[in-house]
Design an enzyme around this catalytic site. Sequence first.
Site, PDB file in Angstrom:
ATOM      1  N   ASP A  31       0.847  -1.185   0.000  1.00  0.00           N
ATOM      2  CA  ASP A  31       0.000   0.000   0.000  1.00  0.00           C
ATOM      3  C   ASP A  31       0.888   1.242   0.000  1.00  0.00           C
ATOM      4  OD1 ASP A  31      -3.213   0.516   1.009  1.00  0.00           O
ATOM      5  OD2 ASP A  31      -1.813   2.203   1.113  1.00  0.00           O
ATOM      6  N   ILE A  32       0.474   2.250  -0.769  1.00  0.00           N
ATOM      7  CA  ILE A  32       1.277   3.471  -0.907  1.00  0.00           C
ATOM      8  C   ILE A  32       1.269   4.296   0.378  1.00  0.00           C
ATOM      9  CG2 ILE A  32      -0.497   5.064  -1.764  1.00  0.00           C
ATOM     10  CD1 ILE A  32       1.514   5.829  -3.996  1.00  0.00           C
ATOM     11  N   ASN A  88     -12.949  -3.443   2.431  1.00  0.00           N
ATOM     12  CA  ASN A  88     -13.889  -2.331   2.555  1.00  0.00           C
ATOM     13  C   ASN A  88     -14.861  -2.373   1.381  1.00  0.00           C
ATOM     14  OD1 ASN A  88     -12.597  -1.309   4.874  1.00  0.00           O
ATOM     15  ND2 ASN A  88     -11.081  -0.258   3.606  1.00  0.00           N
ATOM     16  N   VAL A  97     -11.004   2.815  -3.542  1.00  0.00           N
ATOM     17  CA  VAL A  97     -10.622   2.348  -4.879  1.00  0.00           C
ATOM     18  C   VAL A  97     -11.576   1.222  -5.262  1.00  0.00           C
ATOM     19  CG1 VAL A  97      -8.819   1.321  -6.304  1.00  0.00           C
ATOM     20  CG2 VAL A  97      -8.194   2.983  -4.535  1.00  0.00           C
ATOM     21  N   HIS A 101     -10.232  -5.451  -3.302  1.00  0.00           N
ATOM     22  CA  HIS A 101      -8.900  -5.716  -2.751  1.00  0.00           C
ATOM     23  C   HIS A 101      -9.017  -6.142  -1.296  1.00  0.00           C
ATOM     24  CE1 HIS A 101      -9.870  -1.432  -2.432  1.00  0.00           C
ATOM     25  NE2 HIS A 101      -9.209  -1.413  -1.288  1.00  0.00           N
ATOM     26  N   HIS A 103      -6.914  -5.979   2.182  1.00  0.00           N
ATOM     27  CA  HIS A 103      -5.783  -5.386   2.900  1.00  0.00           C
ATOM     28  C   HIS A 103      -5.203  -6.450   3.833  1.00  0.00           C
ATOM     29  CE1 HIS A 103      -6.866  -0.980   2.279  1.00  0.00           C
ATOM     30  NE2 HIS A 103      -8.034  -1.538   2.014  1.00  0.00           N
TER      31      HIS A 103
HETATM   32  P1  5GP Z   1      -9.777   1.229   0.274  1.00  0.00           P
HETATM   33  O1  5GP Z   1      -9.965   2.511   1.042  1.00  0.00           O
HETATM   34  O2  5GP Z   1     -10.398   1.330  -1.091  1.00  0.00           O
HETATM   35  O3  5GP Z   1     -10.176  -0.004   1.006  1.00  0.00           O
HETATM   36  O4  5GP Z   1      -8.208   1.066   0.095  1.00  0.00           O
HETATM   37  C1  5GP Z   1      -7.499   1.657  -0.930  1.00  0.00           C
HETATM   38  C2  5GP Z   1      -6.045   1.610  -0.550  1.00  0.00           C
HETATM   39  O5  5GP Z   1      -5.285   1.841  -1.715  1.00  0.00           O
HETATM   40  C3  5GP Z   1      -5.618   2.679   0.468  1.00  0.00           C
HETATM   41  O6  5GP Z   1      -5.052   2.051   1.611  1.00  0.00           O
HETATM   42  C4  5GP Z   1      -4.609   3.518  -0.289  1.00  0.00           C
HETATM   43  O7  5GP Z   1      -3.535   3.950   0.512  1.00  0.00           O
HETATM   44  C5  5GP Z   1      -4.151   2.587  -1.397  1.00  0.00           C
HETATM   45  N1  5GP Z   1      -3.743   3.232  -2.619  1.00  0.00           N
HETATM   46  C6  5GP Z   1      -4.404   4.236  -3.266  1.00  0.00           C
HETATM   47  N2  5GP Z   1      -3.748   4.586  -4.384  1.00  0.00           N
HETATM   48  C7  5GP Z   1      -2.653   3.773  -4.456  1.00  0.00           C
HETATM   49  C8  5GP Z   1      -1.607   3.657  -5.404  1.00  0.00           C
HETATM   50  O8  5GP Z   1      -1.510   4.362  -6.405  1.00  0.00           O
HETATM   51  N3  5GP Z   1      -0.657   2.708  -5.161  1.00  0.00           N
HETATM   52  C9  5GP Z   1      -0.721   1.900  -4.066  1.00  0.00           C
HETATM   53  N4  5GP Z   1       0.266   1.005  -3.933  1.00  0.00           N
HETATM   54  N5  5GP Z   1      -1.697   1.985  -3.146  1.00  0.00           N
HETATM   55  C10 5GP Z   1      -2.656   2.916  -3.346  1.00  0.00           C
END
Ligand code: 5GP
Length: 115
Positions: A31-32, A88, A97, A101, A103
């Site tokens: 994760d970024i 999520n 996103v 996915h 985590h």
């Molecule tokens: P969500 O909130 O959708 O469950 O998680 C999305 C995750 O994607 C977040 O933890 C966010 O930090 C990560 N994320 C968003 N954009 C990028 C990206 O461009 N690269 C990577 N490696 N992670 C990302």
Amino acid sequence: MAEDTIFARIVRGEVPARIVYRDDEVTAFHDIAPAAPTHILIVPNKTIPTLNDATPADEALLGKLLLTAQRLAREFGIAESGYRLVINCNRDGGQSVYHLHVHLLGGRKMTWPPG
Ligand code: 5GP
């Protein structure tokens, strides 16, 4: 367009990511913005926007996401200390996103209940 989430672009190799595993079905990368010392995202290569969009035809793929997380937890040394898997879904679930996915979070004690 659903295919053009950032994760779809990472899967296609168009956007760089610190990939830790990939095969024909799943891709895993750091994760970024890590929320824990180990924070890896495991995604299906095909676009499924949310868990709501998965179907019985995706049953094996969903299992593979979990088994990939299990294996990566071992590889990253957090299997015994413990870890948390999070999916999520939609707005109230905190999804940002729209490409399904998992985590994988570990390396510190997780709090419960989540905020
Ligand atoms: P969500 O909130 O959708 O469950 O998680 C999305 C995750 O994607 C977040 O933890 C966010 O930090 C990560 N994320 C968003 N954009 C990028 C990206 O461009 N690269 C990577 N490696 N992670 C990302």
